[in-house]
Structures are given as C-alpha cells and as structure tokens.
Design a protein around this motif. Structure first.
Motif, PDB file in Angstrom:
ATOM      1  N   CYS A  28       0.853  -1.194   0.000  1.00 37.12           N
ATOM      2  CA  CYS A  28       0.000   0.000   0.000  1.00 37.12           C
ATOM      3  C   CYS A  28       0.887   1.242   0.000  1.00 37.12           C
ATOM      4  O   CYS A  28       1.978   1.228   0.571  1.00 37.12           O
TER       5      CYS A  28
ATOM      6  N   SER B 125      -1.493  -1.452  -4.323  1.00 40.76           N
ATOM      7  CA  SER B 125      -2.753  -0.781  -3.999  1.00 40.76           C
ATOM      8  C   SER B 125      -2.501   0.697  -3.718  1.00 40.76           C
ATOM      9  O   SER B 125      -2.164   1.075  -2.591  1.00 40.76           O
TER      10      SER B 125
ATOM     11  N   ASP C  93      -4.253  -3.044  -8.128  1.00 37.24           N
ATOM     12  CA  ASP C  93      -5.648  -3.141  -7.704  1.00 37.24           C
ATOM     13  C   ASP C  93      -6.160  -1.753  -7.299  1.00 37.24           C
ATOM     14  O   ASP C  93      -5.588  -1.100  -6.424  1.00 37.24           O
TER      15      ASP C  93
ATOM     16  N   GLU D  81      -8.865   0.470  -3.458  1.00 41.48           N
ATOM     17  CA  GLU D  81      -8.642   1.559  -2.498  1.00 41.48           C
ATOM     18  C   GLU D  81      -9.021   2.902  -3.109  1.00 41.48           C
ATOM     19  O   GLU D  81      -9.697   3.732  -2.478  1.00 41.48           O
TER      20      GLU D  81
ATOM     21  N   VAL E 167      -7.647  -2.341   3.930  1.00 39.92           N
ATOM     22  CA  VAL E 167      -7.239  -2.855   2.626  1.00 39.92           C
ATOM     23  C   VAL E 167      -6.830  -4.326   2.740  1.00 39.92           C
ATOM     24  O   VAL E 167      -7.207  -5.160   1.905  1.00 39.92           O
TER      25      VAL E 167
ATOM     26  N   HIS F  21      -8.821  -7.621   0.899  1.00 38.62           N
ATOM     27  CA  HIS F  21      -8.201  -8.640   0.050  1.00 38.62           C
ATOM     28  C   HIS F  21      -8.286 -10.020   0.692  1.00 38.62           C
ATOM     29  O   HIS F  21      -8.436 -11.026  -0.017  1.00 38.62           O
TER      30      HIS F  21
END
Length: 303
Positions: free
Chosen positions: A14, A49, A83, A86, A98, A102
C-alpha cells in the motif's frame, strides 16, 4: 518441503505511488527472492494498492494518473498486478481495511485457508457491474513457461475479476488463465503486507497508528520488510511493544549487497522531474516517464 506443503503468499503493498518507482518493483522482487530462499514460502502474486485521493498528501496527483503509471510499471511482470479498490472507495481507507478487503476476497473466490487470521472483517466486497470490460491484470507474454505458482495466481486473478471492483482498461494488456483444474482449498494462503523499513519505523511513532490496527496488521496478517538506507530493523522493532509481541510475524529481507534501488524514492523522482535532472531515468521506468511528460505531471508540483 514440497510445493503443496509450503505456505503460498500474496504480497500486498500500500502507498501513494506518487509516482511508482523502480525501487517499488525492486522491493517486490527482493522480497519474493528472499521468501523463496527460506524454503517455507512460495510467492504466487503481488498486489500494488495505490492510496485514495483523499489521503491528503501534498503533491498527490489524481488516482487516475497513479493507477495508470502503476499499470505501466508492471506491464512486463507476470506476477505483480495493480488493484484500484482503495482508489475507488468513497474515502481514504486504512491499511488494515485494505488487507481485510483482500483477505475476504481471497477467501470468497478461492476457498483457501488463510492462515494466521483471527479477526473477522466487516469489509464489504464490491460487486462488478454486468457487461463490464474484462479486468486487466498483467501482460501474458511467456506465461506458458511460468511455474505452477504463477499459474495459481492466474486462476485467482481470473476469479477475482468476476466479483471485485472495476479496473482501468489498458488495451495492450490481456489476461489469460493457464491454470489447470485443481483444488485450491487444499492450498494454505497468506496475504502479507510488503513495506520498507520507513513504514515499520512509523509504527513506533506515538498516536500515528491505532494499536488495534497494528494488532491486525502484524498479528493477524504479518509483514515483510525490505530495509532502506541501512535501517536497523532490530532496533526499530524493539521500540514498539506490539512489534516485539509479534516479532515472529515480521520477516526482514536480508541482503548482503547494497543495491542502488534501495535508496530510490518517489520524492527524489519528483524533484528530478521538477529540476530536469537526467537521473530520473535511474528512478523511473521509461513508460512511466513518457506518461508523466505526456500528462505534464509533477513538473510544477510541490512536495
């Protein structure tokens, strides 16, 4: 250990990715290489993400641009995908949320046993509208020669595409499933947060992270840390009671060589772009640079 008895891992990173750098991709590669060397894990996939626009970081460009740059950066990878869940939420999401999203998605579409998960989640799964363009995950070049783990990732990605949020379409990417029929429920699967030592150090800043979130991130999921700038990860972990408590869930990637990608950052990349510094080619892949110049990003940005 045989492949079936090893823990299959999906690495989730992230961050702002403002912009995504060669260092971010290097972090994935080094983490996978190290986890494989332990003999206990098989990394079957990686997920990037990008953070929501409302994160509020100065100089953060639109998620539309950041998602596209991330897609361009991984276009040659057969195991890392981007992906946008978010980015597509109504507001900023915590790292904990997050991870839980997932985890829930993986459990729903694979039936795999997600190990070391103790906390139930209320994170909703976003349904994909009917007649939507097929989700794009990765370039399928040379996929016929990929190991079984990559083919497993292909099967999971295909299943995720049927129910998860809509993803940006890039025409030159296509997705193909090459995984043979198998019982996915027999595979032990873990989602691990992949991060640099700077994020690990942020866990020690009072009030920055909720203790409950840290318990979930480190205790329920686990993290893989790629040290940056010679950071002393042992010292960092000793500064936090939660990190000490779940020390066994923290994997520090050890590398005897000082790779130049370890010091590459988005901040350095933005500064190089603003100053017309030719070293930007050392920080960013050429497709990302081309997109930035075409879209006139960061040139006059601050931060």
């Amino acid at each position: 250990m045989t492949e079936n008895t090893k823990t299959h891992v999906i690495l989730l990173s992230c961050g702002s990715f403002n912009p995504i750098t060669k260092g971010h991709i290097h972090m994935f590669e080094k983490a996978r290489e190290y986890l494989h060397k332990t003999g206990r894990f098989i990394v079957i996939g990686g997920i990037i993400s990008p953070v929501h626009d409302s994160y509020g970081k100065p100089g953060l460009v639109s998620s539309r641009h950041r998602l596209t740059m991330c897609q361009l950066a991984v276009q040659s990878s057969d195991w890392i995908r981007v992906d946008p869940w978010e980015c597509y939420q109504d507001t900023w999401q915590t790292t904990c949320s997050v991870l839980e999203h997932h985890r829930d998605l993986m459990k729903r579409v694979t039936g795999c046993i997600l190990s070391n998960v103790n906390t139930p989640s209320t994170t909703p799964v976003i349904g994909q509208p009917q007649n939507q363009t097929t989700p794009i995950y990765q370039n399928h070049n040379n996929m016929n020669h990929s190991p079984t783990a990559i083919k497993l990732w292909g099967k999971i990605s295909e299943s995720l595409g049927k129910i998860c949020c809509v993803r940006p379409h890039i025409e030159r990417f296509t997705f193909v499933c090459l995984f043979p029929p198998a019982c996915l429920s027999s595979v032990e699967l873990r989602i691990l947060l992949l991060c640099g030592s700077d994020l690990l150090e942020s866990f020690c800043i009072p009030g920055l992270w909720k203790d409950s979130d840290m318990e979930v991130i480190v205790g329920d999921f686990g993290i893989v840390v790629v040290p940056r700038d010679g950071a002393d990860t042992e010292r960092i972990m000793n500064h936090s009671s939660i990190l000490r408590k779940y020390k066994d869930n923290i994997t520090v990637v050890k590398d005897a060589t000082n790779h130049p990608m370890a010091i590459v950052s988005s901040t350095k990349s933005r500064l190089a772009l603003q100053h017309g510094d030719g070293h930007v080619v050392d920080y960013l892949s050429q497709p990302v640079i081309d997109y930035i110049l075409q879209s006139q990003l960061y040139i006059n940005a601050s931060g």
